[in-house]
Design a protein around this motif. Structure first.
Motif, PDB file in Angstrom:
ATOM      1  N   GLU A 140     -61.419  42.849  53.137  1.00 45.43           N
ATOM      2  CA  GLU A 140     -61.224  42.438  51.738  1.00 45.43           C
ATOM      3  C   GLU A 140     -61.968  41.178  51.306  1.00 45.43           C
ATOM      4  OE1 GLU A 140     -60.113  44.570  49.898  1.00 45.43           O
ATOM      5  OE2 GLU A 140     -58.402  45.627  50.733  1.00 45.43           O
ATOM      6  N   MET A 141     -61.993  40.119  52.136  1.00 46.87           N
ATOM      7  CA  MET A 141     -62.559  38.844  51.682  1.00 46.87           C
ATOM      8  C   MET A 141     -62.834  37.932  52.867  1.00 46.87           C
ATOM      9  SD  MET A 141     -58.986  37.440  50.092  1.00 46.87           S
ATOM     10  CE  MET A 141     -58.844  39.009  49.224  1.00 46.87           C
ATOM     11  N   VAL A 142     -63.496  36.812  52.590  1.00 50.28           N
ATOM     12  CA  VAL A 142     -63.806  35.854  53.649  1.00 50.28           C
ATOM     13  C   VAL A 142     -62.512  35.212  54.154  1.00 50.28           C
ATOM     14  CG1 VAL A 142     -66.095  35.420  52.691  1.00 50.28           C
ATOM     15  CG2 VAL A 142     -64.195  33.914  52.058  1.00 50.28           C
ATOM     16  N   SER A 143     -62.559  34.715  55.370  1.00 43.72           N
ATOM     17  CA  SER A 143     -61.345  34.243  56.037  1.00 43.72           C
ATOM     18  C   SER A 143     -60.659  33.093  55.306  1.00 43.72           C
ATOM     19  CB  SER A 143     -61.675  33.824  57.466  1.00 43.72           C
ATOM     20  OG  SER A 143     -62.619  32.765  57.477  1.00 43.72           O
ATOM     21  N   ARG A 144     -61.413  32.174  54.708  1.00 37.74           N
ATOM     22  CA  ARG A 144     -60.814  31.004  54.064  1.00 37.74           C
ATOM     23  C   ARG A 144     -59.849  31.376  52.945  1.00 37.74           C
ATOM     24  NH1 ARG A 144     -62.409  28.526  49.530  1.00 37.74           N
ATOM     25  NH2 ARG A 144     -64.440  29.581  49.565  1.00 37.74           N
ATOM     26  N   LEU A 145     -60.055  32.499  52.307  1.00 36.27           N
ATOM     27  CA  LEU A 145     -59.248  32.878  51.143  1.00 36.27           C
ATOM     28  C   LEU A 145     -57.959  33.606  51.507  1.00 36.27           C
ATOM     29  CD1 LEU A 145     -62.149  34.051  48.803  1.00 36.27           C
ATOM     30  CD2 LEU A 145     -60.852  31.918  48.643  1.00 36.27           C
ATOM     31  N   TYR A 146     -57.809  34.000  52.753  1.00 35.08           N
ATOM     32  CA  TYR A 146     -56.631  34.786  53.135  1.00 35.08           C
ATOM     33  C   TYR A 146     -55.319  34.071  52.813  1.00 35.08           C
ATOM     34  CZ  TYR A 146     -58.303  39.008  55.500  1.00 35.08           C
ATOM     35  OH  TYR A 146     -58.816  40.250  55.774  1.00 35.08           O
ATOM     36  N   HIS A 147     -55.225  32.814  53.135  1.00 34.09           N
ATOM     37  CA  HIS A 147     -53.959  32.083  52.977  1.00 34.09           C
ATOM     38  C   HIS A 147     -53.477  32.115  51.535  1.00 34.09           C
ATOM     39  CE1 HIS A 147     -51.444  28.464  52.296  1.00 34.09           C
ATOM     40  NE2 HIS A 147     -50.940  28.789  53.472  1.00 34.09           N
ATOM     41  N   ASP A 148     -54.391  31.968  50.593  1.00 36.89           N
ATOM     42  CA  ASP A 148     -54.016  31.916  49.179  1.00 36.89           C
ATOM     43  C   ASP A 148     -53.955  33.290  48.519  1.00 36.89           C
ATOM     44  OD1 ASP A 148     -53.807  29.109  49.102  1.00 36.89           O
ATOM     45  OD2 ASP A 148     -55.969  28.903  48.816  1.00 36.89           O
ATOM     46  N   VAL A 149     -54.797  34.203  48.925  1.00 39.35           N
ATOM     47  CA  VAL A 149     -54.906  35.492  48.238  1.00 39.35           C
ATOM     48  C   VAL A 149     -54.186  36.614  48.978  1.00 39.35           C
ATOM     49  CG1 VAL A 149     -56.505  37.121  47.148  1.00 39.35           C
ATOM     50  CG2 VAL A 149     -57.166  34.726  47.407  1.00 39.35           C
ATOM     51  N   ARG A 150     -54.149  36.541  50.299  1.00 42.99           N
ATOM     52  CA  ARG A 150     -53.505  37.578  51.118  1.00 42.99           C
ATOM     53  C   ARG A 150     -52.552  36.933  52.117  1.00 42.99           C
ATOM     54  NH1 ARG A 150     -56.868  41.804  54.068  1.00 42.99           N
ATOM     55  NH2 ARG A 150     -55.132  43.123  53.435  1.00 42.99           N
ATOM     56  N   PRO A 151     -51.537  36.235  51.664  1.00 42.39           N
ATOM     57  CA  PRO A 151     -50.687  35.455  52.576  1.00 42.39           C
ATOM     58  C   PRO A 151     -49.931  36.277  53.612  1.00 42.39           C
ATOM     59  CG  PRO A 151     -49.699  35.573  50.392  1.00 42.39           C
ATOM     60  CD  PRO A 151     -51.092  36.099  50.263  1.00 42.39           C
ATOM     61  N   GLN A 152     -49.730  37.577  53.358  1.00 43.99           N
ATOM     62  CA  GLN A 152     -49.008  38.412  54.321  1.00 43.99           C
ATOM     63  C   GLN A 152     -49.942  39.121  55.303  1.00 43.99           C
ATOM     64  OE1 GLN A 152     -47.245  40.037  50.687  1.00 43.99           O
ATOM     65  NE2 GLN A 152     -45.340  40.275  51.854  1.00 43.99           N
ATOM     66  N   ALA A 153     -51.239  38.911  55.126  1.00 48.40           N
ATOM     67  CA  ALA A 153     -52.227  39.515  56.018  1.00 48.40           C
ATOM     68  C   ALA A 153     -52.823  38.431  56.915  1.00 48.40           C
ATOM     69  CB  ALA A 153     -53.324  40.193  55.202  1.00 48.40           C
ATOM     70  N   ARG A 154     -53.559  38.855  57.939  1.00 49.47           N
ATOM     71  CA  ARG A 154     -54.213  37.936  58.849  1.00 49.47           C
ATOM     72  C   ARG A 154     -55.649  38.406  59.092  1.00 49.47           C
ATOM     73  NH1 ARG A 154     -50.387  35.938  57.386  1.00 49.47           N
ATOM     74  NH2 ARG A 154     -48.636  34.956  58.490  1.00 49.47           N
ATOM     75  N   TYR A 155     -56.575  37.510  58.895  1.00 48.33           N
ATOM     76  CA  TYR A 155     -57.993  37.837  59.058  1.00 48.33           C
ATOM     77  C   TYR A 155     -58.274  38.388  60.459  1.00 48.33           C
ATOM     78  CZ  TYR A 155     -63.086  36.955  59.167  1.00 48.33           C
ATOM     79  OH  TYR A 155     -64.457  37.059  59.278  1.00 48.33           O
ATOM     80  N   GLU A 156     -57.793  37.682  61.472  1.00 45.61           N
ATOM     81  CA  GLU A 156     -58.050  38.097  62.854  1.00 45.61           C
ATOM     82  C   GLU A 156     -57.412  39.448  63.154  1.00 45.61           C
ATOM     83  OE1 GLU A 156     -56.856  35.197  61.907  1.00 45.61           O
ATOM     84  OE2 GLU A 156     -58.577  33.885  62.297  1.00 45.61           O
ATOM     85  N   ARG A 157     -56.252  39.717  62.542  1.00 43.49           N
ATOM     86  CA  ARG A 157     -55.572  40.991  62.774  1.00 43.49           C
ATOM     87  C   ARG A 157     -56.379  42.146  62.188  1.00 43.49           C
ATOM     88  NH1 ARG A 157     -49.512  40.713  61.136  1.00 43.49           N
ATOM     89  NH2 ARG A 157     -50.307  40.930  59.017  1.00 43.49           N
ATOM     90  N   SER A 158     -56.958  41.935  61.025  1.00 46.42           N
ATOM     91  CA  SER A 158     -57.780  42.990  60.426  1.00 46.42           C
ATOM     92  C   SER A 158     -59.016  43.268  61.262  1.00 46.42           C
ATOM     93  CB  SER A 158     -58.178  42.592  58.998  1.00 46.42           C
ATOM     94  OG  SER A 158     -57.099  42.783  58.109  1.00 46.42           O
ATOM     95  N   LEU A 159     -59.642  42.221  61.770  1.00 43.21           N
ATOM     96  CA  LEU A 159     -60.799  42.433  62.640  1.00 43.21           C
ATOM     97  C   LEU A 159     -60.399  43.185  63.906  1.00 43.21           C
ATOM     98  CD1 LEU A 159     -62.580  38.957  62.386  1.00 43.21           C
ATOM     99  CD2 LEU A 159     -63.340  41.111  61.354  1.00 43.21           C
ATOM    100  N   LYS A 160     -59.215  42.889  64.421  1.00 42.51           N
ATOM    101  CA  LYS A 160     -58.745  43.558  65.636  1.00 42.51           C
ATOM    102  C   LYS A 160     -58.504  45.051  65.405  1.00 42.51           C
ATOM    103  CE  LYS A 160     -55.519  42.901  69.492  1.00 42.51           C
ATOM    104  NZ  LYS A 160     -55.055  44.278  69.628  1.00 42.51           N
ATOM    105  N   VAL A 161     -58.040  45.429  64.204  1.00 46.17           N
ATOM    106  CA  VAL A 161     -57.880  46.852  63.893  1.00 46.17           C
ATOM    107  C   VAL A 161     -59.218  47.563  64.072  1.00 46.17           C
ATOM    108  CG1 VAL A 161     -57.446  48.524  62.045  1.00 46.17           C
ATOM    109  CG2 VAL A 161     -55.921  46.568  62.338  1.00 46.17           C
ATOM    110  N   LEU A 162     -60.280  46.948  63.582  1.00 44.82           N
ATOM    111  CA  LEU A 162     -61.614  47.553  63.680  1.00 44.82           C
ATOM    112  C   LEU A 162     -62.103  47.596  65.128  1.00 44.82           C
ATOM    113  CD1 LEU A 162     -63.237  45.818  60.584  1.00 44.82           C
ATOM    114  CD2 LEU A 162     -62.517  48.211  60.737  1.00 44.82           C
ATOM    115  N   SER A 163     -61.948  46.497  65.853  1.00 45.93           N
ATOM    116  CA  SER A 163     -62.428  46.464  67.236  1.00 45.93           C
ATOM    117  C   SER A 163     -61.601  47.385  68.133  1.00 45.93           C
ATOM    118  CB  SER A 163     -62.418  45.032  67.774  1.00 45.93           C
ATOM    119  OG  SER A 163     -61.118  44.482  67.753  1.00 45.93           O
TER     120      SER A 163
END
Length: 289
Positions: free
Chosen positions: A163-186
């Motif tokens: 969805e977006m760059v990692s810096r924006l997750y806290h404010d825009v996607r607070p219930q998601a985790r950047y690293e977790r999304s990358l792990k789904v792909l890997s």
């Protein structure tokens, strides 16, 4: 908060009312949802005219409240056991060669809805032999077991959007985790290397070019095959404020950079959405495996 910005000409699209109403009636008759309508996609008229749509399963209420998304956050309804069969019937009626199925996030379910998504994939493959299936899943709360259930159904494409760059997750996607999304792909590539993986992200939320390049590198490191890059469109004044409209020329530049980084297929333009022309993306990426 960014001031109101007039929509540029390159984002203006024609609305084909007849096509929209025709496909919408078919969905309503079988109690199905499309992400096209729920997410207010700008390509809705074009895709409906071609008798294509991205199905959204497990209801229309999401358990997360991301500040960029137009899908409603509310208490979800129980799963409909007939939904996989109904969806497969619509795919057969529309004579689809590539079916895209997305889901609302269902954190209320122990498996995040993985078994239901797997049932949808199996139903389409059984009802429409030769039709390929692309699933756009949530992060399933990081459950490897749930992810394996989806992959074991053998969709041709596993899509999960960062969805977006990692810096924006806290404010825009607070219930998601950047690293977790990358792990789904890997993990998807690790558990089922023969299945194409796909992800997408938006521009115009306040990211820098350097952050976009870093995001591309992080995605590519997972082994991801297909990438979509799109313009963020603020659904309502209550959603995350649009920072800028990115020009078509900039999107073309990002596409060239992404292809140089090794993606098999990149769709990058203001009107691109994760499932836009998904069949062409699948066929192009499959040819480069």
């Amino acid at each position: 908060m960014a001031a109101y910005q007039k929509k540029p000409d390159w984002l203006k699209v024609q609305y084909n009312r007849e096509a929209v109403e025709e496909v919408a009636k078919l969905m309503k008759d079988l109690k199905l949802n499309t992400v096209c309508k729920e997410a207010n996609c700008p390509n809705l008229g074009e895709c409906y005219k071609k008798h294509t749509a991205t199905f959204m399963v497990m209801g229309s209420a999401c358990t997360r409240n991301c500040r960029f998304c137009n899908v409603s956050c509310a208490k979800p309804q129980p799963l409909d056991p007939d939904e996989p069969r109904h969806l497969a019937e619509v795919a057969k009626k529309l004579d689809l060669r590539h079916v895209v199925v997305t889901q609302v996030t269902r954190d209320d379910l122990p498996d995040g809805g993985a078994a239901h998504m797997a049932a949808v994939v199996c139903a389409v493959h059984e009802t429409c032999p030769g039709t390929t299936v692309e699933v756009l899943i949530s992060d399933l709360k990081g459950s490897e077991d749930a992810l394996r259930v989806v992959l074991d159904a053998k969709p041709e494409v596993l899509n999960h959007n960062v969805e977006m760059v990692s810096r924006l997750y806290h404010d825009v996607r607070p219930q998601a985790r950047y690293e977790r999304s990358l792990k789904v792909l890997s993990d998807s590539k690790k558990f089922a290397p023969g299945i194409l993986t796909k992800t997408g992200f938006m521009l115009g939320l306040g990211e820098t070019d350097e952050e976009v390049y870093a995001l591309m590198d992080d995605i590519r490191a997972t082994g991801c095959d297909i990438l979509t890059i799109s313009q963020y469109l603020q659904p309502t004044p209550q959603h995350w404020a649009l920072q800028r409209y990115v020009t078509p020329e900039e999107f073309a530049r990002f596409k060239d950079i992404a292809m140089e980084k090794g993606f098999k297929f990149v769709a990058s333009s203001p009107l691109v959405r994760s499932s836009y022309r998904a069949a062409e993306a699948f066929e192009a990426a499959e040819g480069r495996v």
